[in-house]
Design a protein around this motif. Structure first.
Motif, PDB file in Angstrom:
ATOM      1  N   GLN A  13       0.835  -1.201   0.000  1.00 27.13           N
ATOM      2  CA  GLN A  13       0.000   0.000   0.000  1.00 27.13           C
ATOM      3  C   GLN A  13       0.868   1.248   0.000  1.00 27.13           C
ATOM      4  O   GLN A  13       2.024   1.228   0.469  1.00 27.13           O
ATOM      5  N   ALA A  14       0.319   2.321  -0.500  1.00 29.26           N
ATOM      6  CA  ALA A  14       1.020   3.594  -0.489  1.00 29.26           C
ATOM      7  C   ALA A  14       1.437   3.942   0.938  1.00 29.26           C
ATOM      8  O   ALA A  14       0.668   3.742   1.881  1.00 29.26           O
ATOM      9  N   GLY A  15       2.665   4.430   1.061  1.00 30.91           N
ATOM     10  CA  GLY A  15       3.220   4.732   2.367  1.00 30.91           C
ATOM     11  C   GLY A  15       3.995   3.591   2.981  1.00 30.91           C
ATOM     12  O   GLY A  15       4.695   3.779   3.982  1.00 30.91           O
ATOM     13  N   GLY A  16       3.894   2.428   2.387  1.00 27.61           N
ATOM     14  CA  GLY A  16       4.579   1.252   2.906  1.00 27.61           C
ATOM     15  C   GLY A  16       6.012   1.158   2.434  1.00 27.61           C
ATOM     16  O   GLY A  16       6.537   2.067   1.776  1.00 27.61           O
ATOM     17  N   SER A  17       6.632   0.038   2.788  1.00 24.64           N
ATOM     18  CA  SER A  17       8.052  -0.175   2.480  1.00 24.64           C
ATOM     19  C   SER A  17       8.271  -1.548   1.866  1.00 24.64           C
ATOM     20  O   SER A  17       7.516  -2.489   2.124  1.00 24.64           O
ATOM     21  N   LEU A  18       9.311  -1.642   1.081  1.00 29.21           N
ATOM     22  CA  LEU A  18       9.788  -2.908   0.531  1.00 29.21           C
ATOM     23  C   LEU A  18      11.305  -2.846   0.468  1.00 29.21           C
ATOM     24  O   LEU A  18      11.882  -1.764   0.317  1.00 29.21           O
ATOM     25  N   ARG A  19      11.933  -4.006   0.558  1.00 30.24           N
ATOM     26  CA  ARG A  19      13.375  -4.087   0.335  1.00 30.24           C
ATOM     27  C   ARG A  19      13.635  -5.079  -0.791  1.00 30.24           C
ATOM     28  O   ARG A  19      13.251  -6.246  -0.708  1.00 30.24           O
ATOM     29  N   LEU A  20      14.293  -4.599  -1.816  1.00 31.01           N
ATOM     30  CA  LEU A  20      14.705  -5.451  -2.929  1.00 31.01           C
ATOM     31  C   LEU A  20      16.138  -5.908  -2.709  1.00 31.01           C
ATOM     32  O   LEU A  20      16.957  -5.173  -2.158  1.00 31.01           O
ATOM     33  N   SER A  21      16.406  -7.116  -3.159  1.00 29.43           N
ATOM     34  CA  SER A  21      17.763  -7.664  -3.109  1.00 29.43           C
ATOM     35  C   SER A  21      18.186  -8.060  -4.510  1.00 29.43           C
ATOM     36  O   SER A  21      17.362  -8.448  -5.331  1.00 29.43           O
ATOM     37  N   CYS A  22      19.465  -7.982  -4.751  1.00 31.24           N
ATOM     38  CA  CYS A  22      20.037  -8.415  -6.026  1.00 31.24           C
ATOM     39  C   CYS A  22      21.294  -9.213  -5.714  1.00 31.24           C
ATOM     40  O   CYS A  22      22.296  -8.653  -5.255  1.00 31.24           O
ATOM     41  N   ALA A  23      21.205 -10.507  -5.942  1.00 27.57           N
ATOM     42  CA  ALA A  23      22.338 -11.395  -5.695  1.00 27.57           C
ATOM     43  C   ALA A  23      23.134 -11.569  -6.974  1.00 27.57           C
ATOM     44  O   ALA A  23      22.569 -11.868  -8.034  1.00 27.57           O
ATOM     45  N   ALA A  24      24.434 -11.391  -6.870  1.00 26.20           N
ATOM     46  CA  ALA A  24      25.300 -11.453  -8.042  1.00 26.20           C
ATOM     47  C   ALA A  24      26.244 -12.641  -7.962  1.00 26.20           C
ATOM     48  O   ALA A  24      26.735 -12.986  -6.886  1.00 26.20           O
ATOM     49  N   SER A  25      26.482 -13.242  -9.108  1.00 23.71           N
ATOM     50  CA  SER A  25      27.502 -14.278  -9.209  1.00 23.71           C
ATOM     51  C   SER A  25      28.664 -13.710 -10.010  1.00 23.71           C
ATOM     52  O   SER A  25      28.502 -12.751 -10.749  1.00 23.71           O
ATOM     53  N   GLY A  26      29.826 -14.292  -9.850  1.00 26.70           N
ATOM     54  CA  GLY A  26      30.986 -13.810 -10.581  1.00 26.70           C
ATOM     55  C   GLY A  26      31.934 -13.031  -9.693  1.00 26.70           C
ATOM     56  O   GLY A  26      31.546 -12.496  -8.658  1.00 26.70           O
ATOM     57  N   ARG A  27      33.177 -12.955 -10.130  1.00 29.45           N
ATOM     58  CA  ARG A  27      34.229 -12.366  -9.305  1.00 29.45           C
ATOM     59  C   ARG A  27      34.291 -10.853  -9.390  1.00 29.45           C
ATOM     60  O   ARG A  27      35.008 -10.228  -8.619  1.00 29.45           O
ATOM     61  N   THR A  28      33.578 -10.258 -10.321  1.00 23.77           N
ATOM     62  CA  THR A  28      33.735  -8.821 -10.546  1.00 23.77           C
ATOM     63  C   THR A  28      32.769  -7.967  -9.752  1.00 23.77           C
ATOM     64  O   THR A  28      32.796  -6.749  -9.845  1.00 23.77           O
ATOM     65  N   PHE A  29      31.906  -8.596  -8.933  1.00 21.39           N
ATOM     66  CA  PHE A  29      30.909  -7.805  -8.200  1.00 21.39           C
ATOM     67  C   PHE A  29      31.568  -6.745  -7.342  1.00 21.39           C
ATOM     68  O   PHE A  29      31.157  -5.583  -7.340  1.00 21.39           O
ATOM     69  N   GLY A  30      32.599  -7.120  -6.638  1.00 20.46           N
ATOM     70  CA  GLY A  30      33.232  -6.203  -5.700  1.00 20.46           C
ATOM     71  C   GLY A  30      33.878  -4.990  -6.340  1.00 20.46           C
ATOM     72  O   GLY A  30      34.144  -4.001  -5.659  1.00 20.46           O
ATOM     73  N   SER A  31      34.121  -5.036  -7.636  1.00 24.45           N
ATOM     74  CA  SER A  31      34.743  -3.911  -8.328  1.00 24.45           C
ATOM     75  C   SER A  31      33.771  -3.223  -9.280  1.00 24.45           C
ATOM     76  O   SER A  31      34.178  -2.367 -10.058  1.00 24.45           O
ATOM     77  N   SER A  32      32.517  -3.608  -9.218  1.00 25.91           N
ATOM     78  CA  SER A  32      31.515  -3.067 -10.136  1.00 25.91           C
ATOM     79  C   SER A  32      30.653  -2.003  -9.472  1.00 25.91           C
ATOM     80  O   SER A  32      30.290  -2.128  -8.298  1.00 25.91           O
ATOM     81  N   VAL A  33      30.326  -0.999 -10.253  1.00 29.49           N
ATOM     82  CA  VAL A  33      29.265  -0.070  -9.858  1.00 29.49           C
ATOM     83  C   VAL A  33      27.944  -0.808 -10.042  1.00 29.49           C
ATOM     84  O   VAL A  33      27.741  -1.487 -11.049  1.00 29.49           O
ATOM     85  N   MET A  34      27.074  -0.694  -9.074  1.00 30.42           N
ATOM     86  CA  MET A  34      25.784  -1.366  -9.145  1.00 30.42           C
ATOM     87  C   MET A  34      24.672  -0.324  -9.196  1.00 30.42           C
ATOM     88  O   MET A  34      24.763   0.742  -8.569  1.00 30.42           O
ATOM     89  N   GLY A  35      23.623  -0.644  -9.927  1.00 28.63           N
ATOM     90  CA  GLY A  35      22.527   0.294 -10.043  1.00 28.63           C
ATOM     91  C   GLY A  35      21.183  -0.396 -10.031  1.00 28.63           C
ATOM     92  O   GLY A  35      21.078  -1.605 -10.281  1.00 28.63           O
ATOM     93  N   TRP A  36      20.177   0.384  -9.718  1.00 25.48           N
ATOM     94  CA  TRP A  36      18.781  -0.048  -9.847  1.00 25.48           C
ATOM     95  C   TRP A  36      18.094   0.864 -10.853  1.00 25.48           C
ATOM     96  O   TRP A  36      18.245   2.092 -10.806  1.00 25.48           O
ATOM     97  N   PHE A  37      17.352   0.235 -11.751  1.00 24.01           N
ATOM     98  CA  PHE A  37      16.558   0.938 -12.738  1.00 24.01           C
ATOM     99  C   PHE A  37      15.126   0.450 -12.604  1.00 24.01           C
ATOM    100  O   PHE A  37      14.858  -0.573 -11.980  1.00 24.01           O
ATOM    101  N   ARG A  38      14.201   1.188 -13.223  1.00 22.25           N
ATOM    102  CA  ARG A  38      12.810   0.713 -13.210  1.00 22.25           C
ATOM    103  C   ARG A  38      12.135   1.096 -14.512  1.00 22.25           C
ATOM    104  O   ARG A  38      12.535   2.042 -15.187  1.00 22.25           O
ATOM    105  N   GLN A  39      11.127   0.322 -14.833  1.00 21.94           N
ATOM    106  CA  GLN A  39      10.346   0.598 -16.040  1.00 21.94           C
ATOM    107  C   GLN A  39       8.876   0.395 -15.736  1.00 21.94           C
ATOM    108  O   GLN A  39       8.451  -0.711 -15.384  1.00 21.94           O
ATOM    109  N   ALA A  40       8.134   1.467 -15.859  1.00 26.22           N
ATOM    110  CA  ALA A  40       6.687   1.431 -15.654  1.00 26.22           C
ATOM    111  C   ALA A  40       6.006   1.139 -16.990  1.00 26.22           C
ATOM    112  O   ALA A  40       6.581   1.390 -18.059  1.00 26.22           O
ATOM    113  N   PRO A  41       4.784   0.623 -16.964  1.00 19.37           N
ATOM    114  CA  PRO A  41       4.084   0.320 -18.217  1.00 19.37           C
ATOM    115  C   PRO A  41       3.974   1.546 -19.113  1.00 19.37           C
ATOM    116  O   PRO A  41       3.587   2.627 -18.664  1.00 19.37           O
ATOM    117  N   GLY A  42       4.354   1.368 -20.360  1.00 16.11           N
ATOM    118  CA  GLY A  42       4.254   2.452 -21.321  1.00 16.11           C
ATOM    119  C   GLY A  42       5.325   3.512 -21.218  1.00 16.11           C
ATOM    120  O   GLY A  42       5.275   4.518 -21.929  1.00 16.11           O
TER     121      GLY A  42
END
Length: 119
Positions: A13-42
């Motif tokens: 509901q509006a006003g609420g909270s969520l926590r997203l997680s992103c688990a990565a495999s591979g050795r380069t995670f620690g040296s990578s810039v990480m980002g979150w993007f989103r795409q709404a319909p249309g």
């Protein structure tokens, strides 16, 4: 090669909270810039937030600044997105992405997780 798997999406509901997680495999995670993007319909995919390899620098779009927090745990190869005070306009598919060191682009993407905020 980096594989990214998002989790934590859902309906809230509006006003609420969520926590997203992103688990990565591979050795380069620690040296990578990480980002979150989103795409709404249309709409085009948009940048939400990013974090440098150490977690010492973060970047936010104006639309989420003060409500969302990105952080990472390099020991767990995971980046998180804490979303508070959610609004219906935050409804979108959220994608995690990785930009390897010396790259100028986000090269690796997760499959996305749906976040729906009801009014």
């Amino acid at each position: 090669q980096v594989q990214l798997v998002e989790s934590g999406g859902g309906l809230v509901q509006a006003g609420g909270s969520l926590r997203l997680s992103c688990a990565a495999s591979g050795r380069t995670f620690g040296s990578s810039v990480m980002g979150w993007f989103r795409q709404a319909p249309g709409k085009e995919r948009e940048f939400v937030t990013g974090i440098n390899y150490s977690g010492g620098a973060t970047y936010y779009s104006d639309s989420v600044k003060g409500r969302f927090t990105i952080f990472r745990d390099n020991a767990k190869n995971t980046v998180y997105l804490q979303m508070n005070s959610l609004k219906p306009e935050d409804t979108a598919v959220y994608y995690c992405a990785a930009r390897p060191k010396k790259s100028s682009e986000y090269e690796y993407w997760g499959q996305g997780t749906q976040v729906t905020v009801s009014s």
